[in-house]
Write an enzyme that holds these catalytic residues in place. Structure first.
Site, PDB file in Angstrom:
ATOM      1  N   ASP A 257       0.846  -1.416   0.020  1.00 37.31           N
ATOM      2  CA  ASP A 257       0.174   0.197  -0.140  1.00 37.31           C
ATOM      3  C   ASP A 257       0.452   1.094  -0.189  1.00 37.31           C
ATOM      4  O   ASP A 257       1.996   1.377   0.791  1.00 37.31           O
ATOM      5  CB  ASP A 257      -0.616   0.005   1.023  1.00 37.31           C
ATOM      6  CG  ASP A 257      -1.549   1.097   1.269  1.00 37.31           C
ATOM      7  OD1 ASP A 257      -3.259   0.836   1.037  1.00 37.31           O
ATOM      8  OD2 ASP A 257      -1.430   2.328   0.696  1.00 37.31           O
ATOM      9  N   ASN A 265      -1.729  13.052  -4.903  1.00 40.01           N
ATOM     10  CA  ASN A 265      -2.826  13.934  -5.138  1.00 40.01           C
ATOM     11  C   ASN A 265      -3.560  14.811  -5.356  1.00 40.01           C
ATOM     12  O   ASN A 265      -3.710  16.284  -6.184  1.00 40.01           O
ATOM     13  CB  ASN A 265      -4.343  12.459  -5.146  1.00 40.01           C
ATOM     14  CG  ASN A 265      -4.436  11.252  -6.342  1.00 40.01           C
ATOM     15  OD1 ASN A 265      -3.560  11.353  -7.099  1.00 40.01           O
ATOM     16  ND2 ASN A 265      -5.473  10.581  -5.609  1.00 40.01           N
ATOM     17  N   HIS A 270      -4.604  14.240  -9.858  1.00 42.51           N
ATOM     18  CA  HIS A 270      -5.078  13.289 -10.144  1.00 42.51           C
ATOM     19  C   HIS A 270      -4.340  12.659 -11.132  1.00 42.51           C
ATOM     20  O   HIS A 270      -3.306  11.433 -10.830  1.00 42.51           O
ATOM     21  CB  HIS A 270      -6.820  12.966 -10.562  1.00 42.51           C
ATOM     22  CG  HIS A 270      -7.418  12.250  -9.970  1.00 42.51           C
ATOM     23  ND1 HIS A 270      -7.112  11.280 -11.224  1.00 42.51           N
ATOM     24  CD2 HIS A 270      -7.896  11.557  -9.003  1.00 42.51           C
ATOM     25  CE1 HIS A 270      -7.270  10.064 -10.125  1.00 42.51           C
ATOM     26  NE2 HIS A 270      -7.716  10.213  -8.756  1.00 42.51           N
ATOM     27  N   ASP A 274      -1.463   9.391 -11.131  1.00 41.25           N
ATOM     28  CA  ASP A 274      -1.976   7.869 -11.951  1.00 41.25           C
ATOM     29  C   ASP A 274      -0.472   7.466 -12.220  1.00 41.25           C
ATOM     30  O   ASP A 274      -0.384   6.516 -12.506  1.00 41.25           O
ATOM     31  CB  ASP A 274      -3.012   8.358 -13.023  1.00 41.25           C
ATOM     32  CG  ASP A 274      -4.059   8.161 -13.238  1.00 41.25           C
ATOM     33  OD1 ASP A 274      -4.774   7.833 -11.799  1.00 41.25           O
ATOM     34  OD2 ASP A 274      -4.976   8.731 -13.682  1.00 41.25           O
ATOM     35  N   ARG A 289      11.012 -11.516  -9.663  1.00 39.76           N
ATOM     36  CA  ARG A 289      11.695 -12.899 -10.670  1.00 39.76           C
ATOM     37  C   ARG A 289      10.064 -13.765 -11.240  1.00 39.76           C
ATOM     38  O   ARG A 289       9.075 -13.256 -11.491  1.00 39.76           O
ATOM     39  CB  ARG A 289      11.476 -14.249  -9.374  1.00 39.76           C
ATOM     40  CG  ARG A 289      12.265 -13.286  -8.439  1.00 39.76           C
ATOM     41  CD  ARG A 289      12.255 -15.029  -7.879  1.00 39.76           C
ATOM     42  NE  ARG A 289      11.276 -14.614  -6.720  1.00 39.76           N
ATOM     43  CZ  ARG A 289      10.851 -15.621  -5.861  1.00 39.76           C
ATOM     44  NH1 ARG A 289      11.593 -16.180  -5.098  1.00 39.76           N
ATOM     45  NH2 ARG A 289      10.018 -15.661  -5.589  1.00 39.76           N
ATOM     46  N   GLU A 300      -4.362   2.220  -4.828  1.00 36.36           N
ATOM     47  CA  GLU A 300      -3.239   2.478  -4.146  1.00 36.36           C
ATOM     48  C   GLU A 300      -2.851   1.035  -3.774  1.00 36.36           C
ATOM     49  O   GLU A 300      -1.760   1.179  -2.918  1.00 36.36           O
ATOM     50  CB  GLU A 300      -2.635   4.106  -3.811  1.00 36.36           C
ATOM     51  CG  GLU A 300      -3.474   4.454  -2.520  1.00 36.36           C
ATOM     52  CD  GLU A 300      -3.767   3.783  -1.871  1.00 36.36           C
ATOM     53  OE1 GLU A 300      -5.093   2.606  -1.292  1.00 36.36           O
ATOM     54  OE2 GLU A 300      -2.907   3.627  -0.491  1.00 36.36           O
ATOM     55  N   ARG A 320      13.457  -5.808  -0.519  1.00 37.26           N
ATOM     56  CA  ARG A 320      14.737  -4.922  -1.885  1.00 37.26           C
ATOM     57  C   ARG A 320      13.001  -3.762  -2.610  1.00 37.26           C
ATOM     58  O   ARG A 320      13.541  -3.158  -3.320  1.00 37.26           O
ATOM     59  CB  ARG A 320      15.078  -6.316  -2.675  1.00 37.26           C
ATOM     60  CG  ARG A 320      16.420  -7.046  -2.615  1.00 37.26           C
ATOM     61  CD  ARG A 320      17.155  -7.125  -4.054  1.00 37.26           C
ATOM     62  NE  ARG A 320      16.422  -8.247  -4.702  1.00 37.26           N
ATOM     63  CZ  ARG A 320      16.044  -9.481  -4.349  1.00 37.26           C
ATOM     64  NH1 ARG A 320      16.845 -10.088  -3.275  1.00 37.26           N
ATOM     65  NH2 ARG A 320      15.451  -9.829  -4.810  1.00 37.26           N
TER      66      ARG A 320
HETATM   67  P1  GH3 Z   1      -1.793   5.583   3.443  1.00 39.71           P
HETATM   68  O1  GH3 Z   1      -0.542   6.023   3.781  1.00 39.71           O
HETATM   69  O2  GH3 Z   1      -2.632   5.418   5.008  1.00 39.71           O
HETATM   70  O3  GH3 Z   1      -2.233   4.369   2.909  1.00 39.71           O
HETATM   71  O4  GH3 Z   1      -2.480   6.667   3.355  1.00 39.71           O
HETATM   72  P2  GH3 Z   1      -3.453   7.042   1.538  1.00 39.71           P
HETATM   73  O5  GH3 Z   1      -3.694   8.631   1.330  1.00 39.71           O
HETATM   74  O6  GH3 Z   1      -2.251   5.764   0.862  1.00 39.71           O
HETATM   75  O7  GH3 Z   1      -4.375   5.682   1.770  1.00 39.71           O
HETATM   76  P3  GH3 Z   1      -5.843   6.726   1.622  1.00 39.71           P
HETATM   77  O8  GH3 Z   1      -7.192   5.758   1.382  1.00 39.71           O
HETATM   78  O9  GH3 Z   1      -6.315   7.444   2.470  1.00 39.71           O
HETATM   79  O10 GH3 Z   1      -6.010   7.458   0.083  1.00 39.71           O
HETATM   80  C1  GH3 Z   1      -5.550   6.593  -1.265  1.00 39.71           C
HETATM   81  C2  GH3 Z   1      -6.063   7.405  -2.226  1.00 39.71           C
HETATM   82  O11 GH3 Z   1      -6.104   6.543  -3.210  1.00 39.71           O
HETATM   83  C3  GH3 Z   1      -7.432   7.615  -2.717  1.00 39.71           C
HETATM   84  C4  GH3 Z   1      -7.899   7.649  -3.272  1.00 39.71           C
HETATM   85  O12 GH3 Z   1      -8.375   8.997  -4.174  1.00 39.71           O
HETATM   86  C5  GH3 Z   1      -6.552   7.280  -4.084  1.00 39.71           C
HETATM   87  N1  GH3 Z   1      -6.851   6.871  -5.709  1.00 39.71           N
HETATM   88  C6  GH3 Z   1      -7.402   5.287  -5.906  1.00 39.71           C
HETATM   89  N2  GH3 Z   1      -7.533   5.493  -6.919  1.00 39.71           N
HETATM   90  C7  GH3 Z   1      -7.016   6.109  -7.495  1.00 39.71           C
HETATM   91  C8  GH3 Z   1      -6.297   6.318  -8.815  1.00 39.71           C
HETATM   92  O13 GH3 Z   1      -7.094   5.649  -9.473  1.00 39.71           O
HETATM   93  N3  GH3 Z   1      -6.099   7.364  -9.093  1.00 39.71           N
HETATM   94  C9  GH3 Z   1      -5.502   8.365  -8.440  1.00 39.71           C
HETATM   95  N4  GH3 Z   1      -4.750   9.249  -9.305  1.00 39.71           N
HETATM   96  N5  GH3 Z   1      -5.805   8.545  -7.466  1.00 39.71           N
HETATM   97  C10 GH3 Z   1      -6.224   7.588  -7.238  1.00 39.71           C
HETATM   98 MG    MG Z   2      -1.977   4.507   1.418  1.00 42.15          MG
HETATM   99 MG    MG Z   3      -5.191   2.195   0.409  1.00 41.59          MG
END
Ligand code: GH3
Ligand code: MG
Ligand code: MG
Length: 408
Positions: A257, A265, A270, A274, A289, A300, A320
C-alpha cells in the site's frame, strides 16, 4: 438379469475402412484432396457413359470416342497417382485443382468436337467443372480459365464445323456457342462474388478474434497500470493454493500500500497520482522474478503472490522492492498551463514510499484468510511508521515486531 454397463472398446478397422484408407489414405487433408479428385472422376465417368450411349444410339462415331475415353481416363489415373503418392504435396497446389480443371475442360471440349449430334452434353459438364473452380481458384485464375475454355470450345466448334456431319445446323452451333459463353461468364462472375464474400468473412473473423482478445484483456487486466486485476488475481491465487496444498511448497502473499498517496493527488493532481501508480507498476515488474505474480488490488493497493518462496526469501525480495520504490524518482507529468510562473522551472520529480505486509499460506487455509493475515501485517507496518515490510508471523511475538522494521 442385471444389465452390464457398455464398455467402450477401440473399434477394429473393418475391411471397408481398410480399403478406404488404402485408396484415399487416413490423413484428413490427403483424404479431402483425393475425395475431390474422386468426385471429378465420377463426373468424367458419367460423361464417358453419356458419350458411349450416344455411340450406341448412332449419334456419333465410335472410333474417336474410344480414343477420347482412353485419354480422359488416363488423365484421371495420372492425377490420382500424383496426389495419392504425395508427389503433389511438393507443389504449390497439392490438390491439383487448376491442372485438373484445365485437363477436364480440354476433354470436355474434345467431347464437344467429336460428339456429333450429341455434342450438347458437353455444356452441362462444363458448368459442373467450373463449379469445382469456384471453390478452389482465385478470381484471377478463374478469368484465365474462362479465356482458356473460350479458346478450347472455339477450337472445338471449328472442328465440329469442319467435320460437317449430316445433321449439322449452323443455328444450333450458334446457340451452343452462346450457351457456352453464358456458362463461362456466369461462373466467373459467381467466383468473383464468392471470393469477395470469403474475403469479407476472413476480415470479420480477424476482427472478431481481435475484439475477443481485447475483451479478455479488459476482463483480466487493470486499464491504468496494465497489471492483473483483482478478479483474475483471485482466480490465480485459488489455483496456486490448491497446487501448494498438493506440493507442500511455500506460498507467500503480500499486500503493498502506497504511503500518503492521497497527498500526491491533493498536491500534484489526479494525473500525477495516476503517473505514480503506473511508475510503481513498472518498477514492481522489473523487481520480480519469473513466476511471481502482481496485481492491482484496488486504488493504491497491490497484491503480490510469491510461489515456492520461503518467508525469509520473500522478506528479502519485498525489502528490495520497498527500497527500490523509495529511491524511485518519477518525472512530474506535464505542467498545467494555468501556472505560467512555473512554466520554466523544472518541477520536482515525484517520490513515494510503500508499506508491505505479508503472510505465509498455511496448508488447508482459504486464500482470503491468508490475505487477511497479510492485511493485519500491513496495518502494523502503517502503524509502525510506514515505508517498511512486516511479516505476519512477527505480530505473534511483540518482541520481534521491532526487528521487522527493516530499512526506512
Ligand atoms: P496511507 O498511507 O494510510 O495508505 O494513506 P493514503 O493516503 O495512501 O490512503 P488513503 O486510503 O487515505 O487514500 C488513497 C487514495 O488513493 C484516495 C484515492 O483518491 C486515491 N486513488 C485511488 N485510486 C486512484 C487512481 O486510480 N488514481 C489516482 N490518481 N488516485 C487514486
Ligand atoms: Mg495508501
Ligand atoms: Mg489504501
Amino acid at each position: 438379469m442385471s444389465e452390464r454397463p457398455a464398455r467402450s472398446m477401440p473399434s477394429r478397422p473393418t475391411a471397408g475402412s481398410r480399403l478406404l484408407d488404402l485408396l484415399i489414405t487416413a490423413e484428413p487433408r490427403q483424404r479431402q484432396r483425393l475425395s475431390m479428385a474422386g468426385l471429378a472422376a465420377l463426373l468424367m465417368a458419367c460423361c464417358m457413359a453419356a458419350m458411349h450411349i450416344a455411340v450406341a444410339a448412332g449419334l456419333t462415331e465410335p472410333g474417336p470416342v474410344r480414343i477420347w475415353t482412353v485419354l480422359s481416363g488416363g488423365g484421371l489415373v495420372v492425377v490420382y497417382a500424383l496426389i495419392r503418392s504425395g508427389v503433389s504435396q511438393r507443389w504449390a497446389d497439392p490438390s491439383l485443382t487448376l491442372p485438373q480443371i484445365v485437363y477436364a475442360i480440354a476433354c470436355d471440349a474434345a467431347a464437344y468436337a467429336i460428339g456429333g449430334q450429341a455434342r450438347g452434353i458437353a455444356l452441362p459438364i462444363l458448368a459442373v467443372i467450373l463449379m469445382f473452380g469456384m471453390f478452389g481458384l482465385s478470381t484471377r485464375q478463374m478469368f484465365g480459365v474462362m479465356l482458356y475454355a473460350m479458346a478450347a470450345f472455339g477450337l472445338a466448334a471449328v472442328a465440329a464445323e469442319w467435320q460437317g456431319d449430316a445433321a449439322h445446323s449452323t443455328g444450333l452451333s450458334l446457340a451452343y456457342g452462346i450457351m457456352t459463353a453464358v456458362v463461362l461468364m456466369g461462373s466467373t462472375f459467381l467466383t468473383t462474388r464468392l471470393q469477395a464474400t470469403r474475403e469479407e468473412l476472413r476480415r470479420q473473423k480477424h476482427e472478431l478474434a481481435r475484439a475477443l482478445e481485447h475483451i479478455r484483456e479488459l476482463a483480466t487486466h487493470d486499464e491504468l497500470t496494465g497489471l492483473l486485476n483483482r478478479r483474475h488475481m483471485l482466480e490465480l491465487m485459488r489455483l496456486e493454493q490448491r497446487r501448494a496444498s498438493r506440493s507442500g511448497l511455500p506460498l507467500v502473499l503480500a499486500l503493498l500500500d502506497m504511503d500518503h498517496f492521497k497527498a500526491v493527488n491533493d498536491t500534484h493532481g489526479h494525473a500525477a497520482g495516476d503517473r505514480v501508480l503506473q511508475a510503481f507498476a513498472q518498477a514492481v515488474r522489473t523487481c520480480l522474478r519469473e513466476g511471481d505474480v502482481v496485481s492491482r488490488w484496488g486504488g493504491e493497493e497491490f497484491v503480490l503472490m510469491l510461489c515456492n518462496t520461503p518467508p525469509d526469501a520473500a522478506h528479502a525480495l519485498l525489502e528490495r522492492l520497498r527500497q527500490a520504490m523509495a529511491q524511485l524518482r518519477i518525472p512530474h507529468p506535464a505542467e498545467r498551463p494555468e501556472t505560467p510562473a512555473r512554466q520554466h522551472a523544472a518541477p520536482e520529480p515525484l517520490r513515494i514510499t510503500v508499506s508491505i505486509g505479508f503472510a505465509l499460506h498455511v496448508a488447508g487455509e482459504r486464500i482470503e484468510a491468508t490475505l487477511e493475515r497479510a492485511d493485519r501485517a500491513l496495518y502494523a507496518a502503517k502503524a509502525g511508521g510506514r515505508d517498511r515490510t512486516v511479516a505476519e508471523t512477527a505480530l505473534l511475538d511483540p518482541d520481534t515486531m521491532a526487528s521487522c522494521r527493516i530499512g526506512a
